[in-house]
Motif scaffolding. Structure first.
Motif, mmCIF file in Angstrom:
data_model
loop_
_atom_site.group_PDB
_atom_site.id
_atom_site.type_symbol
_atom_site.label_atom_id
_atom_site.label_comp_id
_atom_site.label_asym_id
_atom_site.label_seq_id
_atom_site.Cartn_x
_atom_site.Cartn_y
_atom_site.Cartn_z
ATOM 1 N N VAL A 4 59.244 105.277 38.694
ATOM 2 C CA VAL A 4 60.681 105.326 39.020
ATOM 3 C C VAL A 4 61.153 103.955 39.492
ATOM 4 N N GLY A 5 60.354 103.315 40.362
ATOM 5 C CA GLY A 5 60.714 101.967 40.800
ATOM 6 C C GLY A 5 60.771 100.986 39.647
ATOM 7 N N LEU A 6 59.824 101.093 38.719
ATOM 8 C CA LEU A 6 59.836 100.230 37.535
ATOM 9 C C LEU A 6 61.090 100.467 36.713
ATOM 10 N N THR A 7 61.516 101.715 36.589
ATOM 11 C CA THR A 7 62.696 102.059 35.784
ATOM 12 C C THR A 7 63.943 101.346 36.285
ATOM 13 N N PHE A 8 64.120 101.295 37.594
ATOM 14 C CA PHE A 8 65.364 100.746 38.138
ATOM 15 C C PHE A 8 65.255 99.267 38.510
ATOM 16 N N LEU A 9 64.051 98.781 38.762
ATOM 17 C CA LEU A 9 63.918 97.387 39.187
ATOM 18 C C LEU A 9 63.767 96.436 38.013
ATOM 19 N N ALA A 10 63.034 96.848 36.977
ATOM 20 C CA ALA A 10 62.742 95.934 35.874
ATOM 21 C C ALA A 10 63.993 95.421 35.168
#
Length: 515
Positions: free
Chosen positions: A126-132
């Motif tokens: 989830v963090g990768l989805t929004f941060l990348a």
């Protein structure tokens, strides 16, 4: 948000029957190979890399993501049942998990690792989805050739300093990779470099050959010299379910480990080693049962295992957005992208957005598959640990050779493979890390290209390389990475020499002789 819409489109591609099949194949093979003793996630991914070359790019990367996450889970099984961590980030899991297995709680330890991996991997994705996408947009608008030169210098220095026993050995590995990367025709002048008159070398050495040689063959040759040895698998007792007390002690550790693992793993100088050690220290400090640590404390397994898997998702942030690998496994994944003509970086989301979002969606699917697959089949994985070590490494050698020949199809590729494998053996004997060599070969040609471009734009003025505020910050990070380790070593040595010696115990008076 744009990320949610893009992610839903990615799920539309990842949930197709064929891609679901490749995801299942990936997590199954990744777990089966990763569970074998002495084979960590990086070696698992490197050895299985050639088998994806006959697939389409989206299917291959989805299968590769399954292999990545499956290899991470398989490494935890080996650490718990065999006390043989495949990488340093699994050391804490081996410390507490193997103690639990010896105490007859192997089933609870494996269930804690599986559920913790699922929780941390999902939150990290989830963090990768929004941060990348945010990082990629920033890099597109702010990064020019000079910023990329400074960024690659950060990658070289941090990987050399952090992933080896000393900076000098890291630089030596870096030079080996840069030298191999120079083989072939110079793209600007058309001159042959280090080809030695061999026509097959004019196209350069494939990164896959270097990765398989240094990881798989170097590891196999090292075990051949050292001897395979014998090992005992701890038996699994009990049901694969956690008691209420286990859950009460595990779920805060899962969340705290995830909170440490993902942010640190997302840093350009991150990785999984630091958050796992920090998580173990934090859990020991917060535990109501500190006396159990080192003897099978379940939160001492749950926290580091969650930190390790959250960091594995965090490592994908700098890899996908700026093309910066911060771990051995990330370097191999970068090789997989390049084998399909894709260069991870700011342009990846805009140029190959459908593929990237299908890959991210497959990470969610792979996490669910791993949880459903591994809890019932953990007994099967445990039986695989009884395979003799000589059979394991003979299989590694065969797979590496056949995979390389299938990818290139020439005898020269095999000669280069085994030549680099012997170099990998020498590096292991000298305790020289292999990851900087892989990173240098991947990023070296890009560094040369961006450096030439920056100097051409500035008409030869080298001052452009540190003209902007971003370049100044990045070069400051380079200096910090170079100066901080020797400074810390000097301070520790000085503190050891200046600290007062401990007083000697008082001697008891000698007994008086009898009159």
């Amino acid at each position: 948000m744009d990320q949610i819409g893009s992610l839903l489109d990615g799920f539309g591609s990842a949930l197709s029957p064929m891609n679901l099949l490749w995801a299942l194949v990936g997590v199954t093979i990744g777990t089966a190979v990763g569970v074998l003793p002495g084979i960590g996630p990086a070696l698992t991914v490197a050895m299985l890399l050639p088998i994806t070359f006959r697939l389409e790019a989206s299917s291959a990367l989805i299968m590769f993501a399954g292999i990545y996450y499956g290899g991470m889970y398989g490494g935890s099984t080996t650490s718990i049942l065999l006390n043989t961590p495949g990488e340093t980030s699994s050391m804490m899991s081996a410390l507490e998990g193997n103690r639990m297995a010896r105490a007859g709680r192997g089933a609870a330890a494996l269930a804690t690792a599986a559920i913790g991996s699922f929780v941390a991997g999902t939150i990290g994705t989830v963090g990768l989805t929004f941060l990348a996408p945010v990082v990629a947009d920033f890099a597109i608008t702010r990064f020019g050739p000079e910023e990329y030169v400074a960024l690659m210098a950060v990658a070289f220095v941090t990987v050399s300093a952090l992933l080896g026993p000393s900076l000098l050995k890291g630089v030596a590995s870096l030079l080996i990779g840069l030298t191999v990367g120079l083989v072939g025709i110079d793209g600007q002048t058309g001159q042959a470099r280090l080809a030695f008159g061999v026509p097959a070398l004019l196209d350069g050495v494939e990164v896959v050959i270097l990765v398989v040689a240094l990881f798989a063959l170097g590891e196999t040759f090292g075990h051949l010299l050292a001897g395979t040895g014998t090992s005992t698998v701890e038996p699994i007792r009990g049901r694969f379910a956690l008691t209420g007390e286990d859950l009460r002690r595990s779920w805060p550790a899962w969340l705290r480990g995830t909170a440490l693992g993902f942010p640190i793993g997302s840093l350009p100088a991150g990785g999984a080693d630091v958050p796992t050690f920090l998580s173990y220290s934090l859990e020991r400090r917060l535990s109501k049962h500190p006396e159990q640590f080192g003897k099978g404390a379940i939160e001492g397994l749950a926290g580091p295992e969650a930190a390790n898997n959250a960091a594995a998702a965090g490592v994908l942030v700098p890899l996908l957005t700026i093309g910066l690998p911060t771990s051995a496994t990330a370097a191999v994944i970068l090789t997989a992208f390049q084998s399909y003509g894709l260069q991870p970086g700011p342009q990846l989301f805009s140029g190959s957005g459908e593929l990237v979002w299908a890959l991210i969606a497959s990470l969610y699917i792979g996490n669910v598959m791993l949880l459903v697959l591994n809890l019932p089949l953990v007994g099967l994985w445990a039986r695989m640990l009884t395979i003799p070590a000589y059979g394991i490494y003979a299989g590694v050698l065969v797979f590496a050779t056949l995979g390389t020949f299938a990818a290139g199809g020439t005898v020269t590729d095999l000669l280069v493979l085994y030549g680099l494998g012997l170099i990998g053996l020498l590096m292991r004997l000298a305790d020289v890390p292999v990851v900087p060599a892989v990173v240098a070969m991947i990023l070296g040609p890009l560094l040369e290209q961006q450096l030439r471009r920056a100097l051409a734009i500035s008409q030869g003025d080298a001052a452009v390389l540190w003209s902007g505020w971003i370049t100044k910050v990045l070069w400051a990070v380079v200096l910090l990475a170079l100066l901080l380790p020797p400074l810390l070593s000097y301070l520790r040595a000085r503190r050891a020499t200046t600290s007062p010696p401990e007083p000697a115990p008082a001697e008891s008076p000698a007994p008086r002789p009898p009159a």
